[in-house]
Design an enzyme around this catalytic site. Structure first.
Site, PDB file in Angstrom:
ATOM      1  CG  HIS A 150      -0.629   0.504   2.696  1.00  0.00           C
ATOM      2  ND1 HIS A 150       0.062  -1.125   3.380  1.00  0.00           N
ATOM      3  CD2 HIS A 150       0.743   1.122   3.540  1.00  0.00           C
ATOM      4  CE1 HIS A 150       0.572  -0.434   4.694  1.00  0.00           C
ATOM      5  NE2 HIS A 150       0.940   0.479   4.273  1.00  0.00           N
ATOM      6  CG  HIS A 206      -3.918   0.249   4.778  1.00  0.00           C
ATOM      7  ND1 HIS A 206      -3.904  -0.715   5.106  1.00  0.00           N
ATOM      8  CD2 HIS A 206      -3.215   0.801   4.839  1.00  0.00           C
ATOM      9  CE1 HIS A 206      -2.422  -0.638   6.117  1.00  0.00           C
ATOM     10  NE2 HIS A 206      -1.981   0.623   5.391  1.00  0.00           N
ATOM     11  CG  HIS A 220       4.506   5.189   4.583  1.00  0.00           C
ATOM     12  ND1 HIS A 220       3.363   5.558   5.692  1.00  0.00           N
ATOM     13  CD2 HIS A 220       3.916   3.585   4.583  1.00  0.00           C
ATOM     14  CE1 HIS A 220       2.832   4.324   5.710  1.00  0.00           C
ATOM     15  NE2 HIS A 220       2.843   3.198   5.006  1.00  0.00           N
ATOM     16  CG  HIS A 252       0.310   0.875  12.706  1.00  0.00           C
ATOM     17  ND1 HIS A 252       1.080   2.290  13.139  1.00  0.00           N
ATOM     18  CD2 HIS A 252       0.898   0.408  11.234  1.00  0.00           C
ATOM     19  CE1 HIS A 252       1.985   2.524  12.665  1.00  0.00           C
ATOM     20  NE2 HIS A 252       1.657   1.324  10.894  1.00  0.00           N
ATOM     21  CE1 TYR A 261       4.859   3.654   8.115  1.00  0.00           C
ATOM     22  CE2 TYR A 261       5.102   3.413  10.608  1.00  0.00           C
ATOM     23  CZ  TYR A 261       4.227   3.302   9.415  1.00  0.00           C
ATOM     24  OH  TYR A 261       3.367   3.271   8.884  1.00  0.00           O
ATOM     25  CD  GLU A 271       4.160   0.066   6.980  1.00  0.00           C
ATOM     26  OE1 GLU A 271       3.287   0.412   8.571  1.00  0.00           O
ATOM     27  OE2 GLU A 271       3.420   0.665   6.093  1.00  0.00           O
TER      28      GLU A 271
END
Length: 314
Positions: A150, A206, A220, A252, A261, A271
């Protein structure tokens, strides 16, 4: 009709040799081709199309465009009508504009980021094949990322002037590209300002995300790993290769993902991301995070935001 998944990201890099070394040795990608303009194309071992990352020589870092793949070529025409009816102009780029790729529908998101849609790209297969495959290839390098997962785009957000490109982008991709909203951060008086959103087309939390900031940019691009152990190993690989780490391995709250990261040599944030977190389905309720819990949403273990996470991007 509609978007299937992320297809590729095109990044600007300032030192091509160092950038290629980073994405091959640290991420574990393979170079599949280089064109006459000096652009380099790479893929991960578990991807079957010819490339998912394009590196272009530049005097600055940042994003050229992000591309998503649709299922059928005819979808491009239908989506063009829908996007233009929404009020956004488009350009149909002919086949061959990018190597090994069919025609592409080009347009800008309300935030100004360039997006492209395409239906065909040369099939080269995964590194383990499609008949009686092994679970992973013998020549895996670095973090051994499976695929480009993503991207997160920084969008202009200024509550004082009423500018909120996060909300505008979110509405556009939901109405025109059939993305679903998985999670959001709501801030301000009565939590009325949509400051960040995570949206999906697959079943992962996502496939694209938008976060508000003072200017447009790339936050990112993310590469998928199997497990928390693989995230930890990727941190070891970064340390061995003197990679600049932004946020050490953590979890997260938003998406429940396990993450680290770091930056490529030009300063583009990467990431490595593991843990599917949950399955997204059209009837899944949207998860909402309030401003007072935003720290836990981003970094669940400490509950504290790292300043560079929102202040540094390309």
């Amino acid at each position: 009709m509609g978007v299937m998944r992320i297809g590729h990201a095109s990044l600007k890099v300032m030192d091509m040799a160092e950038a290629v070394r980073h994405y091959e040795k640290v991420i574990g990608m393979k170079t599949t081709m280089q064109d006459k303009q000096g652009n380099v194309y790479l893929k991960c071992w578990d991807e079957w199309d010819k490339y998912s990352l394009v590196l272009t020589p530049s005097d600055q870092a940042g994003l050229n465009h992000v591309a998503y793949k649709v299922q059928h070529d005819a979808d491009l025409d239908a989506l063009r009508q829908r996007i233009e009816a929404y009020g956004i102009s488009t350009t149909m780029l002919p086949e061959g504009t990018m190597p090994a790729t069919g025609r592409m529908l080009q347009f800008d998101l309300p935030s100004g980021h360039e997006m492209r849609l395409y239906a065909t790209k040369e099939f080269v297969g995964t590194d383990v094949g499609s008949v009686n495959p092994d679970p992973w290839p013998d020549d895996i390098k670095g973090a051994g990322a499976h695929w480009l997962d993503h991207c997160l785009l920084m969008c202009e957000l200024d509550p004082e002037t009423g500018v909120n490109k996060v909300a505008e982008n979110t509405r556009f991709v939901m109405e025109c590209l059939d993305f679903g909203l998985a999670e959001q951060v709501m801030v301000g008086p009565d939590s009325r300002i949509q400051a960040a959103t995570w949206l999906y087309r697959t079943t992962t939390p996502h496939d694209i995300a938008f976060v508000g900031g003072p200017r447009r940019g790339l936050h990112h691009i993310s590469f998928f790993l199997d497990s928390w152990h693989d995230v930890l190993k990727s941190a070891d690989i970064m340390a061995k290769n003197k990679v600049r780490i932004d946020v050490a391995p953590t979890r997260h709250g938003i998406t429940r993902g396990e993450t680290i990261y770091f930056f490529d040599p030009s300063g583009n944030r990467n990431e490595t991301f593991a843990g599917l977190g949950y399955l997204t389905q059209p009837d899944r309720p949207v998860t909402t995070w309030t401003e007072d819990h935003m720290g836990s949403g981003i970094f669940y273990h400490t509950g504290e935001l790292v300043p560079s996470f929102t202040e540094v991007y390309t």
